[in-house]
Design an enzyme around this catalytic site. Structure first.
Site: not given
Lengths: 259, 259
Positions: A51, A109
């Site tokens: 994003d 992540y």
């Protein structure tokens, strides 16, 4: 020839990975450079999209090219054309039927926050400033509930079109840094906004606004409205894409020894 | 009432410290906030100006105000209005005849470079990428020639309007970091572009393009054309402003013990 490219990028200057008509994107910048080199449009296929504002320490994409550039020259050729917020780390040639999204075996992540009463201008866009006191033990306890195979409907954007929301989480670690915490999560795959929602949830627990012991209940509810927050994008880093099971197992083995 | 304010800022988003009609500046942002609070223009006086892209870990300014805000409340009042690339660390009340530019007793600057064949997107705007191999011993030797009292005409912008170009350098240290080097310099004062020219010169020595043993000759020449380069602004940090001799001596004493 199909080439696999390992890159990193600083997400601060991009409206996300995926090409858009308006705004600067990672895909847009890379495809512009490939188009200039090939005098034709070249589509790139990433391991996953990130994003707006989200970073990548390690991301992959592949593309097909008939240019007669030796594989050893591609890294330099691409790097010298890239803007200074994208770096090319490796270019290898791969089988023309290889597709990173289908063949990769999980991702790691990292989410980074820093504490302290005053904002640090040098962490701008790189870590999220979190001023509330956090209870480490409570956070670690809550985080362990996510390890394993679960339906993550409560922890993904309600708009997500993907039907199967079951994912496997191998590890979810809290790491103390010089000025705050990193959250490191390794999973088979992640749903839209999943890491940012998980981190927002754990921070609520750490702050004492939610009882972490109720985590199995929140997971079982499969209801996004139980977890109302999403942590801001600038703290999130795609840290690794595992090309195969061996890479993922080696990373997990290494963490077992150090954490 | 005169207030002394300790701040830091990330220079990447500013066209320097000093107010300009066009472009975002540190002074412009702060004076805009003070004007809003006072409903009148309030001029700030900094310890020194920094160029476009240059950072400050510690910078001071002072301003006069008749607002009935207790001194203990000013930090929070200012911080909550500041953009996220400026932080307010301390506000104290000082004598109305105190002037930071005349009363401060020297400054410390840091210049940061990183090495490696590939650019690091996360160092963008924070450290300068320097790919050539550097000879540490040669650099340290050359740097010692600058310590002491010298005329720095060869190491300032030829456009500098200041007549007296004699400055005292207390220390000029090379510090290894995880991915490169920091140059730390402490002096009585610095001429325009002086640190960036000194660093560019030392890098030429480290790269083997200039013989560092000839440094006394270059200083004696008082000729800017002998040192043609200026290192880029984004590696430069104003690290400390010494409010008095004691602060400076304490910092030097501490460095003596650690370096």
């Amino acid at each position: 020839m199909r080439y696999l490219v390992k890159i990193s990028y600083n997400g601060a200057g991009f409206n996300g990975f995926q090409y858009q008509m308006e705004g600067r994107t990672v895909q847009g910048e890379i495809e512009k450079i490939l188009q200039r080199m090939h005098k034709a449009f070249v589509r790139i296929q990433p391991a996953g999209r990130t994003d707006s504002g989200v970073h990548a320490i390690e991301q992959y994409f592949h593309f097909d090219s008939e240019l007669s550039i030796p594989v050893s020259r591609w890294q330099h050729a691409l790097n010298s054309a890239m803007p200074d917020d994208i770096a090319i780390h490796e270019v290898t040639s791969i089988s023309p039927d290889y597709h990173i999204r289908h063949h990769s075996k999980g991702k790691a992540y990292r989410y980074r926050i820093y504490q302290g009463s005053v904002r640090d201008p040098f962490e701008k866009g790189l870590k999220v400033h979190y001023t509330y006191d956090l209870d480490e033990t409570k956070m670690r306890e809550a985080m362990q509930h996510f390890v394993g195979t679960h339906d993550f409907t409560s922890f993904t954007s309600a708009k997500s079109p993907i039907e199967n929301k079951v994912r496997h989480i191998y590890r979810f670690d809290l790491i103390r840094t010089e000025n705050g915490y990193d959250f490191l999560i390794i999973g088979s795959g992640f749903l839209y906004n999943m890491v940012r929602i998980l981190v927002a949830y754990v921070l609520e627990v750490g702050q004492g606004r939610w009882d972490g012991a109720r985590t199995p209940e929140v997971i079982a509810a499969k209801d996004r409205t139980m977890v109302p927050k999403t942590a801001p994008p600038e703290g999130l880093y795609l840290e690794r894409v595992f090309l195969n099971d061996e890479e993922r197992e080696a990373a997990l083995e290494k963490l077992k020894r150090t954490c």
